[in-house]
Design a protein around this motif. Structure first.
Motif, short mmCIF file in Angstrom:
data_model
loop_
_atom_site.label_atom_id
_atom_site.label_comp_id
_atom_site.label_asym_id
_atom_site.label_seq_id
_atom_site.Cartn_x
_atom_site.Cartn_y
_atom_site.Cartn_z
N ALA A 72 0.83 -1.21 0.00
CA ALA A 72 0.00 0.00 0.00
C ALA A 72 0.87 1.25 0.00
O ALA A 72 0.57 2.22 -0.71
N LEU A 76 0.85 4.05 -3.04
CA LEU A 76 0.58 5.47 -2.78
C LEU A 76 1.81 6.32 -3.14
O LEU A 76 1.67 7.41 -3.70
N LEU A 82 -4.92 4.23 -5.28
CA LEU A 82 -5.43 3.32 -4.26
C LEU A 82 -6.42 4.06 -3.36
O LEU A 82 -6.06 5.04 -2.71
N LYS A 83 -7.66 3.56 -3.31
CA LYS A 83 -8.72 4.27 -2.60
C LYS A 83 -9.12 3.61 -1.28
O LYS A 83 -9.60 4.28 -0.37
N LYS A 84 -8.94 2.29 -1.19
CA LYS A 84 -9.35 1.60 0.05
C LYS A 84 -8.66 0.26 0.12
O LYS A 84 -8.08 -0.24 -0.86
N THR A 110 -1.71 5.00 6.81
CA THR A 110 -1.94 5.58 5.49
C THR A 110 -3.18 6.46 5.43
O THR A 110 -3.32 7.25 4.49
N LEU A 112 -6.03 5.25 4.84
CA LEU A 112 -6.96 4.60 3.91
C LEU A 112 -8.14 3.97 4.66
O LEU A 112 -7.96 3.40 5.75
#
Length: 398
Positions: A72, A76, A82-84, A110, A112
């Motif tokens: 992740a 990023l 990357l949203k979730k 993060t 997220l």
């Protein structure tokens, strides 16, 4: 990507000088050149846990200790969309007890959003998938049917197929890939501990398994995912591979991972398989096992990953298996030994749980009837051979 097809991205033709010299397996997550372009200009989710990492050079050259960065963070850092995150059993950071519900929330590192796939539901909902262009899956497996990450993979693929969202699977080695064994799941016992009719040990990587369930029509209602597999490089079915990160709280080392196919069946009994000790799945015991036969003792404690183990605070008798050579099979000898040398007045099987783990009601009946390990194993052979014929079509690695 065309809807409903499976695609495998070819392995790179060559390795760097260092990788070739070290005979290093390259996990798919490290092959960023093979999948970052699939993610550019996309809003996507990541199905991940603590094993979802990109390995980096050791900070001390030659010290032999691997280092890594979480996938992740890499995604990023590369400016990708990357949203979730979707979190499986044990949670996104791998710290939740076995079977315990994982909560939705925010990842503190993060920021997220984290959606649980081991809480109120185990399959992503249409609402959770709304607005996504793709789902990326990267979790380390251990190659045992009742280890729930393959069930999570199947349910993610199913939900994405229904929503018309492509799935990309980043492959990782299976430390138990070198054999196929155990009872084959029967259709009537399907559940989260076994979604499809496969043997207890199925000898496939996540990527290979994903291809099989997709192409064999094993997703619900026969839907097919738009599936892309990013394969490992420099990997064969005979390549030794020690997992550098524990895949879950109670599989702390290679010995536990290799013994898990055999000792995991104790999960469906009243025998403790080392939970609440430092020898998780490297020992077994119970208060009702006979002192005249079992000399090894331990007392389960509340520990991280096993806050309330079987027989908490009670002296157990059994076996320390931390130094045995792990079998390349589902070995029934320890299960049969515990059943044979027990207090006959005490309960042994948790029948529903044992059936779910075995994938069949037959195994408990065979043990209770006094069948030998060889006789029981013989009953597995026909279904295993039938499975191998299906499996052969989807193997990526020699």
């Amino acid at each position: 990507m065309a809807c409903g097809r499976s695609q495998e991205i070819e392995s790179p033709s060559g390795l760097s000088e260092t990788e070739a010299a070290q005979n290093t397996v390259i996990v798919a997550a490290n092959r960023t050149e093979a999948y970052f372009n699939l993610l550019r200009d996309k809003d996507f989710a990541l199905v991940a846990n603590q094993t979802s990492v990109i390995f980096t050079a050791s900070p001390e050259p030659g010290d032999g200790k691997p280092s890594w960065v979480h996938l992740a963070d890499s995604l990023l850092g590369a400016g990708l969309g990357l949203k979730k995150v979707f979190a499986p059993e044990h949670g996104y950071r791998g710290q939740v007890d076995a079977g315990e519900k994982v909560k939705d929330g925010l990842d503190p590192q993060t920021g997220l959003p984290v959606n649980s796939l081991h809480g109120s539901h185990r399959k992503p909902t249409p609402e959770q998938l709304a607005g996504l262009d793709l789902v990326l899956f990267d979790i380390q497996d251990v190659g045992v049917r009742f280890y729930t990450y393959i069930a999570t993979l199947q349910l993610v693929m199913e939900a994405c197929a229904e929503a018309g969202i492509p799935v990309v699977v980043l492959d990782r080695p299976n430390p138990n890939i070198h054999y196929v064994d155990g009872p084959v799941m029967e259709k009537e016992h399907r559940g989260f501990l076994g979604q499809t009719e496969i043997p207890l040990v199925y000898g496939m990587t996540m990527g290979e398994y994903a291809q099989m369930i997709n192409e064999e029509g094993w997703l619900q209602d026969g839907v097919k995912a738009d599936l892309t597999i990013i394969p490992l490089a420099h990997y064969t079915r005979n390549t030794p591979y020690v997992l550098p990160i524990p895949p879950s709280p109670n599989l702390p080392n290679q010995q536990a991972v290799r013994l898990y196919p055999s000792l995991g069946l104790f999960e469906g009994t009243y025998v403790n398989a080392g939970r609440g000790t430092t020898l998780q799945f490297q020992s077994f015991g119970a208060p009702f096992l006979l002192e005249s036969h079992f000399k090894y003792t331990y007392t389960p404690e509340s520990r991280p990953g096993a806050s309330n183990p079987k027989h908490l605070g009670v002296l157990c008798r059994g076996r320390d298996l931390s130094a045995v050579v792990p079998p390349d099979a589902v070995d029934l000898k320890w299960l049969l030994e515990a059943y044979t040398y027990r207090d006959a007045e005490s309960d042994f099987f948790k029948t529903e749980g044992f059936t779910k783990h075995a994938g069949t009601a037959s195994l408990q009946k065979q043990i209770a009837a006094g069948m030998t390990a060889a006789q029981i194993r013989q009953s597995w052979q026909g279904p295993i051979e039938d499975f191998k014929k299906i499996r052969a079509k989807y193997l990526i690695y020699d």
